[in-house]
Enzyme design. Structure first.
Site, PDB file in Angstrom:
ATOM      1  N   GLU A 101      -5.803  -7.471   5.912  1.00 56.88           N
ATOM      2  CA  GLU A 101      -5.128  -8.438   5.032  1.00 56.88           C
ATOM      3  C   GLU A 101      -5.164  -9.846   5.608  1.00 56.88           C
ATOM      4  O   GLU A 101      -4.399 -10.725   5.198  1.00 56.88           O
ATOM      5  CB  GLU A 101      -3.679  -8.007   4.779  1.00 56.88           C
ATOM      6  CG  GLU A 101      -2.791  -7.976   6.004  1.00 56.88           C
ATOM      7  CD  GLU A 101      -2.767  -6.616   6.681  1.00 56.88           C
ATOM      8  OE1 GLU A 101      -1.748  -6.311   7.306  1.00 56.88           O
ATOM      9  OE2 GLU A 101      -3.757  -5.853   6.582  1.00 56.88           O
TER      10      GLU A 101
ATOM     11  N   ARG B 156     -11.408 -27.243  -0.868  1.00 56.02           N
ATOM     12  CA  ARG B 156     -12.583 -27.915  -1.438  1.00 56.02           C
ATOM     13  C   ARG B 156     -13.797 -26.992  -1.466  1.00 56.02           C
ATOM     14  O   ARG B 156     -13.829 -25.977  -0.765  1.00 56.02           O
ATOM     15  CB  ARG B 156     -12.913 -29.164  -0.609  1.00 56.02           C
ATOM     16  CG  ARG B 156     -11.799 -30.188  -0.515  1.00 56.02           C
ATOM     17  CD  ARG B 156     -12.098 -31.184   0.601  1.00 56.02           C
ATOM     18  NE  ARG B 156     -12.179 -30.529   1.908  1.00 56.02           N
ATOM     19  CZ  ARG B 156     -12.515 -31.153   3.045  1.00 56.02           C
ATOM     20  NH1 ARG B 156     -12.828 -32.443   3.017  1.00 56.02           N
ATOM     21  NH2 ARG B 156     -12.572 -30.481   4.176  1.00 56.02           N
TER      22      ARG B 156
ATOM     23  N   ASN C 270       0.828  -1.221   0.000  1.00 57.33           N
ATOM     24  CA  ASN C 270       0.000   0.000   0.000  1.00 57.33           C
ATOM     25  C   ASN C 270       0.854   1.259   0.000  1.00 57.33           C
ATOM     26  O   ASN C 270       0.564   2.233  -0.710  1.00 57.33           O
ATOM     27  CB  ASN C 270      -0.923   0.004   1.221  1.00 57.33           C
ATOM     28  CG  ASN C 270      -2.180  -0.840   1.009  1.00 57.33           C
ATOM     29  OD1 ASN C 270      -2.585  -1.090  -0.124  1.00 57.33           O
ATOM     30  ND2 ASN C 270      -2.781  -1.296   2.094  1.00 57.33           N
TER      31      ASN C 270
END
Length: 582
Positions: free
Chosen positions: A497, A486, A462
């Site tokens: 984040e 899955r 950033n």
């Protein structure tokens, strides 16, 4: 019969009896005035009886409550011919009570922190009466005057109106009991309940603060008001029709038992069960259009004969009975195969495969147009009569409203559950789903692995390239994580984040390869955007239920500690709890 009419009839009856007794007393007292103890006692008894009858003639049959008087008011001030408010039929009061109870339960479930009120017009349209209210204390005014120009202004608007206290010419005080200090602030949403241009009432929701009301609340309230209005329109005058084959009783049960927050599959199952009880057929099919492909539809509900089509089957309906119904949006009734002029029932050629003789199909419509069809079939000819057709149309109309509501609510619910940037589940839904999975795992004795992941040195991205490139990295990372596990596993954006992954029915030892693959998928990816190319890594910590913790809080703490230990060692790896740490 109105309350005034009942009182008039009662007075007339008692007056007639009283006059008759007076004549008898005349005979006993005046002419021929027979003597004796027996006649004297009879005179006294009859005099008392005359007094009682006159007293009773002046009393109403029972004292109506204030709300009943408002609902059943039919005095000379009726404005039914000129007022836009629609009178609700008394015959349908029981059905309306079921609907209002259902609507109130929905409002309490969706808005547990708000207070809601539902106003409906009384019989003459002279008042909007508060029929239902959520919350422990009464907040809303008991009745509204539709002739008041301020109320008419709100009713004339089809959009949701936001009312705030203290504004110049504020309408807030018209609805809210401002004598209560805690109610003198907040915000109020109002939505007219109407159908086909006819006003049925008003839906109002009060929040303690204006910022608690989101735009999706306005959309959902508007849709719910439309659903109430549409259902009221179906209920009005329906009691006579429901008398056929005891349909009224069964439909009341369906409306009363309906849970507005249930899944679409459960809703369709309820409709199928209702039709099984009320109609005679060899095959029932509920068909909904596949709006992604022109000319295709899907069987979403069926009962009876299933050797030709079952739930989930796709059909191409060109040149069939079904196309005729969907294109014309009119009911189709076929009493014999000799009447058939199309090439199929649901698909071309299926007429000859099975010997169905009778066929009735009703389009399922709502405000967005035709959505599908409700179909009954029989192996005998002339099986369906006019009453079957009328009753099936009622079911199809109700189903169209329910589908419209469910689709709108489902879209709002899905939007509210997703992170706006990555499209993953947001933190709130992650917590809810994790709690659900823990309960399921406890019930069935299974294990769950929780992964907490955090991009390494993301602040540098950033600071160096700006937040737009940082957003690209977050979106791409979310996609990589989703592709590494899955379909049954749950991936969410935990915050900033950080990401969370719930591996269903899994153990740390046996899923270590999956967890390593998840971390490696980020490290091996080149993040290219707007001429910038960067490499990223991610650190992960894992915790297993029940060996590392038996509740959400403990498992998150253990996984967090394992993840930060990886970061202290340089990142780009999967960390497990140290033995004895839990």
């Amino acid at each position: 019969m109105s309350n005034n009419k009942r009182l008039s009839d009662t007075f007339t009856t008692y007056s007639f009896l009283s006059v008759l007794l007076v004549l008898i007393l005349f005979v006993l007292f005046v002419y021929p005035a027979p003597e004796g103890i027996l006649y004297s006692g009879l005179r006294i008894l009859l005099i008392l009886l005359v007094g009682v009858l006159f007293y009773q003639s002046l009393q109403p049959s029972r004292k109506l409550t204030q709300v009943e008087k408002r609902i059943h008011d039919t005095n000379s001030k009726s404005t039914i011919s000129s007022d836009p408010l629609s009178a609700i039929q008394r015959d349908d009061e029981d059905l309306i009570e079921d609907l209002l109870g259902n609507a109130t339960d929905f409002l309490e479930n969706v808005y547990p922190n708000f207070t809601s009120g539902i106003y409906l017009a009384n019989l003459t349209g002279t008042e909007l009466v508060l029929r239902r209210e959520t919350g422990e204390t009464s907040q809303f005014i008991e009745a509204l005057d539709p002739d008041d120009e301020n109320i008419r202004e709100i009713l004339s608007s089809s959009a949701t109106t936001v009312l705030l206290p203290g504004d110049e010419d504020s309408l807030y005080e018209i609805f809210i009991n401002v004598s209560e200090p805690q109610l003198s602030q907040g915000a109020l949403l109002t939505v007219p309940i109407q159908f086909e241009g006819t006003i049925k009432g008003l839906l109002a929701v009060h929040a303690d603060r204006f910022d608690e009301l989101a735009n999706r609340d306005k959309i959902l309230l508007d849709n719910h008001a439309n659903q109430i209005g549409s259902t009221l329109s179906l209920l009005t005058g329906r009691a006579k029709l429901f008398a056929i084959n005891k349909f009224e009783q069964s439909f009341r049960k369906l409306v009363g038992d309906l849970d507005l927050t249930r899944s679409k599959e459960e809703m369709l199952s309820s409709i199928v069960q209702f039709c099984e009880a009320e109609f005679s057929f060899d095959k029932l099919s509920i068909v909904l259009l596949d709006h992604s492909y022109s000319g295709k539809a899907v069987i979403v509900g069926n009962s009876g004969f299933t050797m030709d089509y079952g739930v989930g089957d796709d059909i191409v309906y060109s040149a069939t009975h079904l196309e005729k119904v969907l294109s014309s949006q009119e009911t189709l009734v076929i009493n014999s195969r000799d009447e058939v002029s199309t090439a199929g029932r649901f698909t071309v050629g299926d007429i000859d495969e099975f010997n169905f003789q009778s066929y009735i199909a009703v389009p399922i419509n709502n405000q967005h147009g035709v959505q599908g069809a409700l179909v009954l079939e029989s192996f005998t000819s002339s099986h369906f009569d006019d009453s079957s057709c009328e009753l099936l149309e009622i079911v199809a109309s109700e189903l169209g409203i329910l589908i419209d509501w469910w689709d709108t609510f489902g879209n709002i619910r899905e939007t509210a559950s997703r992170d706006g940037l990555t499209g993953l589940f947001n933190h709130r839904v992650f917590v809810e789903r994790f709690e659900d999975e823990l309960q399921r795992a406890k019930r069935y004795g299974e294990s769950i692995v929780l992964m907490i992941l955090d991009l390494d040195k993301f602040k540098r991205i950033n600071d160096t390239y700006g937040h737009l490139y940082g957003d690209y990295v977050l979106k791409t990372t979310a996609k990589l994580l989703k592709e590494s596990v899955r379909a049954i596993d749950i991936v969410a954006r935990y915050g900033g984040e950080e990401f969370a992954v719930i591996l269903i029915n899994a153990h740390k030892d046996t899923t270590m390869q999956t967890m390593k693959r998840t971390v490696d998928s980020v490290a091996s990816y080149e993040f290219k955007e707007d001429g910038i190319t960067e490499r990223m890594t991610i650190s992960a910590g894992a915790a297993e239920f029940p060996s590392d913790g038996e509740n959400l809080r403990d498992l998150i703490t253990v996984a967090d500690e394992a993840m930060y230990e990886v970061k202290r060692k340089g990142g780009n790896d999967v960390g497990l709890p140290e033995k004895g740490s839990t």
